[in-house]
Design an enzyme around this catalytic site. Sequence first.
Site, PDB file in Angstrom:
ATOM      1  N   GLY A 296       0.757  -5.035   0.851  1.00 51.26           N
ATOM      2  CA  GLY A 296      -0.407  -5.092  -0.027  1.00 51.26           C
ATOM      3  C   GLY A 296      -0.105  -5.729  -1.377  1.00 51.26           C
ATOM      4  O   GLY A 296      -1.002  -6.273  -2.023  1.00 51.26           O
TER       5      GLY A 296
ATOM      6  N   GLU B  91      -0.472  -9.304  -0.771  1.00 51.49           N
ATOM      7  CA  GLU B  91      -1.910  -9.568  -0.580  1.00 51.49           C
ATOM      8  C   GLU B  91      -2.655  -9.533  -1.910  1.00 51.49           C
ATOM      9  O   GLU B  91      -3.553 -10.344  -2.148  1.00 51.49           O
ATOM     10  CB  GLU B  91      -2.486  -8.535   0.397  1.00 51.49           C
ATOM     11  CG  GLU B  91      -1.940  -8.732   1.801  1.00 51.49           C
ATOM     12  CD  GLU B  91      -2.317  -7.597   2.748  1.00 51.49           C
ATOM     13  OE1 GLU B  91      -1.959  -6.444   2.461  1.00 51.49           O
ATOM     14  OE2 GLU B  91      -2.978  -7.868   3.753  1.00 51.49           O
TER      15      GLU B  91
ATOM     16  N   GLU C  84       4.537  -5.328   7.340  1.00 53.67           N
ATOM     17  CA  GLU C  84       3.788  -4.272   8.036  1.00 53.67           C
ATOM     18  C   GLU C  84       4.181  -4.127   9.504  1.00 53.67           C
ATOM     19  O   GLU C  84       4.108  -3.034  10.066  1.00 53.67           O
ATOM     20  CB  GLU C  84       2.278  -4.532   7.937  1.00 53.67           C
ATOM     21  CG  GLU C  84       1.688  -4.351   6.551  1.00 53.67           C
ATOM     22  CD  GLU C  84       1.725  -5.604   5.677  1.00 53.67           C
ATOM     23  OE1 GLU C  84       2.464  -6.552   6.018  1.00 53.67           O
ATOM     24  OE2 GLU C  84       1.009  -5.633   4.663  1.00 53.67           O
TER      25      GLU C  84
ATOM     26  N   ALA D  93       0.871  -1.181   0.000  1.00 51.75           N
ATOM     27  CA  ALA D  93       0.000   0.000   0.000  1.00 51.75           C
ATOM     28  C   ALA D  93       0.904   1.226   0.000  1.00 51.75           C
ATOM     29  O   ALA D  93       2.074   1.147   0.402  1.00 51.75           O
ATOM     30  CB  ALA D  93      -0.887  -0.022   1.232  1.00 51.75           C
TER      31      ALA D  93
HETATM   32  N1  CAA Z   1       4.662   3.210  -0.479  1.00 52.42           N
HETATM   33  C1  CAA Z   1       5.076   4.374  -1.018  1.00 52.42           C
HETATM   34  N2  CAA Z   1       6.255   4.512  -1.632  1.00 52.42           N
HETATM   35  C2  CAA Z   1       7.060   3.439  -1.729  1.00 52.42           C
HETATM   36  C3  CAA Z   1       6.685   2.187  -1.199  1.00 52.42           C
HETATM   37  C4  CAA Z   1       5.417   2.097  -0.552  1.00 52.42           C
HETATM   38  N3  CAA Z   1       4.974   0.940  -0.063  1.00 52.42           N
HETATM   39  N4  CAA Z   1       7.691   1.328  -1.417  1.00 52.42           N
HETATM   40  C5  CAA Z   1       8.641   1.998  -2.075  1.00 52.42           C
HETATM   41  N5  CAA Z   1       8.270   3.277  -2.264  1.00 52.42           N
HETATM   42  C6  CAA Z   1       9.016   4.349  -2.937  1.00 52.42           C
HETATM   43  C7  CAA Z   1      10.129   4.884  -2.050  1.00 52.42           C
HETATM   44  O1  CAA Z   1       9.631   5.822  -1.124  1.00 52.42           O
HETATM   45  C8  CAA Z   1      11.034   5.478  -3.080  1.00 52.42           C
HETATM   46  O2  CAA Z   1      10.504   6.721  -3.480  1.00 52.42           O
HETATM   47  P1  CAA Z   1      11.470   8.041  -3.510  1.00 52.42           P
HETATM   48  O3  CAA Z   1      12.485   7.735  -4.569  1.00 52.42           O
HETATM   49  O4  CAA Z   1      10.538   9.140  -3.881  1.00 52.42           O
HETATM   50  O5  CAA Z   1      12.067   8.157  -2.163  1.00 52.42           O
HETATM   51  C9  CAA Z   1      10.895   4.533  -4.266  1.00 52.42           C
HETATM   52  O6  CAA Z   1       9.680   3.834  -4.068  1.00 52.42           O
HETATM   53  C10 CAA Z   1      12.014   3.512  -4.341  1.00 52.42           C
HETATM   54  O7  CAA Z   1      12.093   2.867  -3.090  1.00 52.42           O
HETATM   55  P2  CAA Z   1      13.472   2.661  -2.278  1.00 52.42           P
HETATM   56  O8  CAA Z   1      14.390   3.799  -2.523  1.00 52.42           O
HETATM   57  O9  CAA Z   1      13.121   2.363  -0.872  1.00 52.42           O
HETATM   58  O10 CAA Z   1      14.020   1.379  -3.031  1.00 52.42           O
HETATM   59  P3  CAA Z   1      14.968   0.255  -2.444  1.00 52.42           P
HETATM   60  O11 CAA Z   1      15.362  -0.570  -3.603  1.00 52.42           O
HETATM   61  O12 CAA Z   1      16.057   0.855  -1.611  1.00 52.42           O
HETATM   62  O13 CAA Z   1      14.066  -0.603  -1.448  1.00 52.42           O
HETATM   63  C11 CAA Z   1      12.051  -1.792  -0.800  1.00 52.42           C
HETATM   64  C12 CAA Z   1      12.981  -1.373  -1.968  1.00 52.42           C
HETATM   65  C13 CAA Z   1      12.777  -2.788   0.086  1.00 52.42           C
HETATM   66  C14 CAA Z   1      10.844  -2.474  -1.454  1.00 52.42           C
HETATM   67  C15 CAA Z   1      11.639  -0.558   0.002  1.00 52.42           C
HETATM   68  O14 CAA Z   1      11.165   0.447  -0.884  1.00 52.42           O
HETATM   69  C16 CAA Z   1      10.552  -0.815   1.007  1.00 52.42           C
HETATM   70  O15 CAA Z   1      10.823  -1.383   2.054  1.00 52.42           O
HETATM   71  N6  CAA Z   1       9.295  -0.406   0.714  1.00 52.42           N
HETATM   72  C17 CAA Z   1       8.198  -0.521   1.638  1.00 52.42           C
HETATM   73  C18 CAA Z   1       7.680  -1.957   1.720  1.00 52.42           C
HETATM   74  C19 CAA Z   1       6.565  -2.048   2.732  1.00 52.42           C
HETATM   75  O16 CAA Z   1       6.738  -1.817   3.895  1.00 52.42           O
HETATM   76  N7  CAA Z   1       5.342  -2.449   2.265  1.00 52.42           N
HETATM   77  C20 CAA Z   1       4.187  -2.561   3.108  1.00 52.42           C
HETATM   78  C21 CAA Z   1       3.356  -1.316   3.037  1.00 52.42           C
HETATM   79  S1  CAA Z   1       2.022  -1.293   4.205  1.00 52.42           S
HETATM   80  C22 CAA Z   1       0.800  -2.233   3.486  1.00 52.42           C
HETATM   81  O17 CAA Z   1       0.926  -2.729   2.399  1.00 52.42           O
HETATM   82  C23 CAA Z   1      -0.458  -2.371   4.307  1.00 52.42           C
HETATM   83  C24 CAA Z   1      -1.439  -3.374   3.789  1.00 52.42           C
HETATM   84  O18 CAA Z   1      -1.417  -4.503   4.192  1.00 52.42           O
HETATM   85  C25 CAA Z   1      -2.489  -3.003   2.848  1.00 52.42           C
END
Ligand code: CAA
Length: 282
Positions: free
Chosen positions: A115, A118, A138, A72
Amino acid sequence: MRPRSTRSYTYILTSRPEPSVALITLNRPKALNALSSALMTELNQALGEADTSKEVGAIVITGSQTAFAAGADIKEMKDLEFSTAYSTDFIADWARLTQIKKPIIAAVSGYALGGGCELAMMCDIIIASPTAVFGQPEIKLGTIPGSGGTQRLARVIGKSKAMEIVLTGRTFSAAEAEKWGLVSKITSEEEGAVVTESVKMAKQISEYGALAVKAGKELVNAAYELSLQEGIRLERRVFHSLFSTGDQKEGASIQLQEFLRFIFFLGMRAFAEKRKSQFKGE
Ligand code: CAA
């Protein structure tokens, strides 16, 4: 295979790699396909369109080589308050995917986190590239999966593994996902292979009788909700009802034809005539 949109969306691309296969490509590369509300609205529109299309028999959802979807949109929801989340039933519309009657294959490459994982699990079949990385991280954000992660993961991979994944937030590989039964097939690492394989499977499914395909999907899904006895009773009723379809009369196999005639008093014409079935979805 480069996706071309059949109509204009901002966060997804839609195309028809085969006349009977709708391919939906999540397309927010800079955000690793984070599932914003706007993206999910478009995804639901495209799914609805594919579900009602007369030509489409199966759907493939994919992302990019790097990310199926990284979850998400954290930036969109970071300031959300309980009252708004509760009163708007935040992300409830994600589940519209589960109301689609045609089979949906998730072609997963790269990150399928939160998400994203999911979303893949809401699809009917997951095909993964060896590079796919699954997870429900999460817990690291001070929350839990919000779109079925705890429930679908536990049903598919069992309690102990689901607990580990949800409570530690550790990611797991395509190989682990296949071993645990979450993924049906791992493709070669070659770029685009996961989409090619998924489209191939979707095409195969789309060539069968549409009513039988929908019924098969409905019944396998029912296995997650009904007791064994209820599920088997429902299966038999639907099995019986398919004898009223033209597709059932059309399809059959040659060696069993006489036997089937005797048992079911049926024509099963293609079987008898040694030709490929021409299903009409009737
Ligand atoms: N939401 C919004 N933006 C996201 C994102 C997310 N889930 N995941 C990545 N991005 C964005 C980053 O903010 C970044 O944007 P900027 O360049 O503007 O800063 C861009 O995508 C690239 O990401 P990274 O620089 O972090 O890339 P990376 O290769 O270093 O890392 C990653 C990749 C490990 C996937 C890391 O981005 C990450 O951990 N993302 C979040 C994953 C996460 O926690 N997902 C769960 C979300 S909560 C959810 O989904 C709730 C639910 O159950 C519905």
